[in-house]
Design a protein around this motif. Structure first.
Motif, mmCIF file in Angstrom:
data_model
loop_
_atom_site.group_PDB
_atom_site.id
_atom_site.type_symbol
_atom_site.label_atom_id
_atom_site.label_comp_id
_atom_site.label_asym_id
_atom_site.label_seq_id
_atom_site.Cartn_x
_atom_site.Cartn_y
_atom_site.Cartn_z
ATOM 1 N N HIS A 245 -15.375 14.723 7.316
ATOM 2 C CA HIS A 245 -15.016 13.940 6.126
ATOM 3 C C HIS A 245 -16.184 13.058 5.700
ATOM 4 N N TRP A 246 -16.717 12.293 6.670
ATOM 5 C CA TRP A 246 -17.775 11.338 6.321
ATOM 6 C C TRP A 246 -19.073 12.062 5.971
ATOM 7 N N ASN A 247 -19.353 13.154 6.663
ATOM 8 C CA ASN A 247 -20.556 13.919 6.304
ATOM 9 C C ASN A 247 -20.450 14.465 4.883
ATOM 10 N N VAL B 139 -18.689 13.161 2.448
ATOM 11 C CA VAL B 139 -18.847 12.044 1.500
ATOM 12 C C VAL B 139 -20.334 11.787 1.250
ATOM 13 N N TYR B 140 -21.100 11.680 2.363
ATOM 14 C CA TYR B 140 -22.515 11.318 2.214
ATOM 15 C C TYR B 140 -23.356 12.472 1.670
ATOM 16 N N SER B 141 -22.832 13.703 1.712
ATOM 17 C CA SER B 141 -23.639 14.798 1.149
ATOM 18 C C SER B 141 -23.272 15.077 -0.304
ATOM 19 N N SER C 15 -17.941 3.530 -2.931
ATOM 20 C CA SER C 15 -17.281 2.274 -3.321
ATOM 21 C C SER C 15 -17.772 1.083 -2.498
ATOM 22 N N TRP C 16 -18.247 1.328 -1.288
ATOM 23 C CA TRP C 16 -18.651 0.217 -0.405
ATOM 24 C C TRP C 16 -20.116 -0.174 -0.579
ATOM 25 N N PHE C 17 -20.801 0.454 -1.538
ATOM 26 C CA PHE C 17 -22.242 0.190 -1.689
ATOM 27 C C PHE C 17 -22.525 -1.280 -2.043
ATOM 28 N N VAL D 10 -22.282 -1.251 13.594
ATOM 29 C CA VAL D 10 -21.357 -0.166 13.928
ATOM 30 C C VAL D 10 -20.823 0.457 12.639
ATOM 31 N N GLY D 11 -20.952 1.759 12.509
ATOM 32 C CA GLY D 11 -20.550 2.418 11.263
ATOM 33 C C GLY D 11 -21.416 1.927 10.116
ATOM 34 N N GLY D 12 -22.674 1.701 10.434
ATOM 35 C CA GLY D 12 -23.597 1.121 9.446
ATOM 36 C C GLY D 12 -23.913 2.064 8.295
ATOM 37 N N GLY D 13 -23.734 3.362 8.520
ATOM 38 C CA GLY D 13 -23.936 4.330 7.449
ATOM 39 C C GLY D 13 -25.297 4.193 6.795
ATOM 40 N N LEU E 166 -25.244 2.675 14.333
ATOM 41 C CA LEU E 166 -24.431 3.795 14.816
ATOM 42 C C LEU E 166 -23.550 4.282 13.680
ATOM 43 N N ASP E 167 -23.416 5.600 13.576
ATOM 44 C CA ASP E 167 -22.465 6.133 12.601
ATOM 45 C C ASP E 167 -21.999 7.510 13.059
ATOM 46 N N ILE E 168 -20.778 7.855 12.684
ATOM 47 C CA ILE E 168 -20.220 9.167 13.016
ATOM 48 C C ILE E 168 -20.883 10.261 12.165
ATOM 49 N N SER E 169 -21.483 9.863 11.043
ATOM 50 C CA SER E 169 -22.065 10.834 10.101
ATOM 51 C C SER E 169 -23.581 10.883 10.216
ATOM 52 N N ALA F 127 -22.637 8.849 16.569
ATOM 53 C CA ALA F 127 -21.555 8.813 17.566
ATOM 54 C C ALA F 127 -20.286 8.273 16.922
ATOM 55 N N ASP F 128 -19.168 8.599 17.574
ATOM 56 C CA ASP F 128 -17.876 8.035 17.187
ATOM 57 C C ASP F 128 -17.686 6.755 18.006
ATOM 58 N N ILE F 129 -17.462 5.654 17.343
ATOM 59 C CA ILE F 129 -17.389 4.372 18.045
ATOM 60 C C ILE F 129 -16.186 4.311 18.989
ATOM 61 N N THR F 130 -15.203 5.177 18.782
ATOM 62 C CA THR F 130 -14.047 5.177 19.689
ATOM 63 C C THR F 130 -14.274 6.086 20.903
ATOM 64 N N ASP G 195 -19.749 -5.060 12.126
ATOM 65 C CA ASP G 195 -19.007 -3.929 11.538
ATOM 66 C C ASP G 195 -18.502 -4.372 10.183
ATOM 67 N N ARG G 196 -18.967 -3.704 9.150
ATOM 68 C CA ARG G 196 -18.365 -3.926 7.831
ATOM 69 C C ARG G 196 -17.667 -2.632 7.408
ATOM 70 N N ALA G 197 -16.356 -2.732 7.226
ATOM 71 C CA ALA G 197 -15.565 -1.648 6.641
ATOM 72 C C ALA G 197 -15.474 -0.410 7.524
ATOM 73 N N VAL G 198 -15.344 -0.611 8.836
ATOM 74 C CA VAL G 198 -15.134 0.527 9.739
ATOM 75 C C VAL G 198 -13.822 0.353 10.521
HETATM 76 C C1 LIG Z 1 -16.783 2.362 4.241
HETATM 77 S S1 LIG Z 1 -18.196 2.936 5.091
HETATM 78 C C2 LIG Z 1 -19.082 1.422 5.428
HETATM 79 C C3 LIG Z 1 -20.546 1.674 5.729
HETATM 80 C C4 LIG Z 1 -21.362 0.420 6.023
HETATM 81 N N1 LIG Z 1 -20.814 -0.348 7.117
HETATM 82 C C5 LIG Z 1 -21.493 -0.446 4.796
HETATM 83 O O1 LIG Z 1 -20.961 -1.553 4.775
HETATM 84 O O2 LIG Z 1 -22.151 -0.001 3.850
HETATM 85 C C6 LIG Z 1 -17.521 3.359 6.672
HETATM 86 C C7 LIG Z 1 -18.560 3.937 7.610
HETATM 87 O O3 LIG Z 1 -18.005 4.106 8.897
HETATM 88 C C8 LIG Z 1 -18.402 5.361 9.426
HETATM 89 N N2 LIG Z 1 -17.356 5.719 10.408
HETATM 90 C C9 LIG Z 1 -16.066 6.007 10.153
HETATM 91 N N3 LIG Z 1 -15.397 6.240 11.282
HETATM 92 C C10 LIG Z 1 -16.300 6.054 12.289
HETATM 93 C C11 LIG Z 1 -16.212 6.159 13.708
HETATM 94 N N4 LIG Z 1 -15.049 6.477 14.308
HETATM 95 N N5 LIG Z 1 -17.323 5.921 14.430
HETATM 96 C C12 LIG Z 1 -18.491 5.604 13.826
HETATM 97 N N6 LIG Z 1 -18.632 5.505 12.490
HETATM 98 C C13 LIG Z 1 -17.540 5.722 11.734
HETATM 99 C C14 LIG Z 1 -18.508 6.253 8.220
HETATM 100 O O4 LIG Z 1 -19.309 7.388 8.419
HETATM 101 C C15 LIG Z 1 -19.078 5.297 7.188
HETATM 102 O O5 LIG Z 1 -20.486 5.293 7.192
#
Ligand SMILES: C[S@@+](CC[C@H](N)C(=O)[O-])C[C@H]1O[C@@H](n2cnc3c(N)ncnc32)[C@H](O)[C@@H]1O
Length: 212
Positions: free
Chosen positions: A12-14, A16-18, A26-28, A53-56, A75-78, A101-104, A118-121
C-alpha cells in the motif's frame, strides 16, 4: 498484523509513494516545523541519537542534518519513501541511517536512541497487538529518561488517511495507550493544511520514559 496484512501494508505505502509526488500527499510539509519545535523542547544536543519512525519522505532529517545533528535514523515500511529521501539528500544521505522495516516487527538493540519521533504513523495502528509491539519497541530501544515525540490525528482529526482507517487520540488517551512508563511533558493541538486544501487537526505529545 498477519503476514498478509504486512505485505498489504508495505505494498500500500509503496504504491502511494510510487504514484504520487512527495509534495502531493496529504501529510506533506515543506518543513516539519512543529516536530522541530518539539525536538527543541527535549534539550538534546547534536550528539543525540534520533530516529524518525515512519519518516517516509519527510524533510525533518534534512533540517536536523543542517542543524548539526549527527546520529540520525529514518525508518519506513516503504522503500520507495526512503528512496525519495535518499535521492533528495544526495551525498548527505551517507550521513544518516535509512532503514526499511515495519516498526511493529523490527527489534532494535537495547537503548539505541535518545529521541523517538513519529508524525502520523502510530494512528495507523488499528490493532491492539501492533500498538503493543510498537510500545515495546520504544521501551526497549529508547534510553531510560529518553524522549518520545508522537504526533497523531487528534480526537477531531480525520477518521482515515490514505485510504486507511486511523485511531484518533487526545493527549490523555495517547498517554493511557502508552502506559505508566511514560510521563507526558507537554502537548499541543496543531492544524495541518494539506496540499489539497483540507485542514487536519493533530495532537503533538512529548513524553519522557520513566527510569523505574
Ligand atoms: C502519513 S505518512 C507520514 C510520513 C512522515 N512521518 C511525515 O510526517 O511526512 C505515514 C508513514 O508511515 C509509514 N508506515 C506506515 N506503517 C508503517 C509501519 N508499520 N512501519 C513503518 N512505517 C510505516 C508509511 O510508509 C508512511 O511513510
Amino acid at each position: 498484523m498477519s503476514k498478509q496484512d504486512l505485505v498489504e501494508s508495505k505494498s500500500h505505502w509503496n504504491q502511494v509513494y510510487s504514484t504520487k509526488a512527495v509534495n502531493a500527499v496529504s501529510w506533506f510539509q515543506h518543513h516539519a516545523n512543529d516536530s522541530i519545535r518539539f525536538l527543541q523542547k527535549t534539550g538534546v544536543d547534536q550528539s543525540a541519537s534520533i530516529i524518525d519512525v515512519g519518516g517516509g519522505a519527510s524533510t525533518l532529517v534534512d533540517d536536523l542534518l543542517a542543524s548539526g545533528y549527527k546520529k540520525l535514523s529514518v525508518l519506513d515500511i516503504s522503500e520507495n519513501a526512503l528512496l525519495a529521501t535518499k535521492n533528495r539528500l544526495g551525498t548527505r544521505a551517507d550521513q544518516i541511517h535509512l532503514l526499511v522495516a515495519d516498526i511493529t516487527k523490527i527489534t532494535f538493540p537495547l537503548h539505541s536512541f535518545d529521541v523517538w519521533h513519529d508524525r502520523a504513523v502510530f494512528h495507523f495502528l488499528t490493532s491492539a497487538k501492533d500498538r503493543k509491539a510498537y510500545i515495546q519497541n520504544i521501551l526497549h530501544s529508547v534510553k531510560p529518561n529518553g524522549h518520545v515525540i508522537i504526533a497523531t490525528f487528534s480526537e477531531d482529526g480525520p477518521m482515515q488517511c490514505s485510504g486507511l482507517k486511523t485511531v484518533r487520540y487526545s493527549a490523555t488517551s495517547l498517554h493511557a495507550e502508552l502506559g505508566k512508563s511514560f510521563a507526558l511533558i507537554v502537548n499541543e493541538k496543531v492544524l495541518h493544511h494539506t496540499p489539497g486544501g483540507n485542514v487536519q487537526e493533530f495532537v503533538y505529545c512529548y513524553f519522557r520514559i520513566l527510569d523505574v
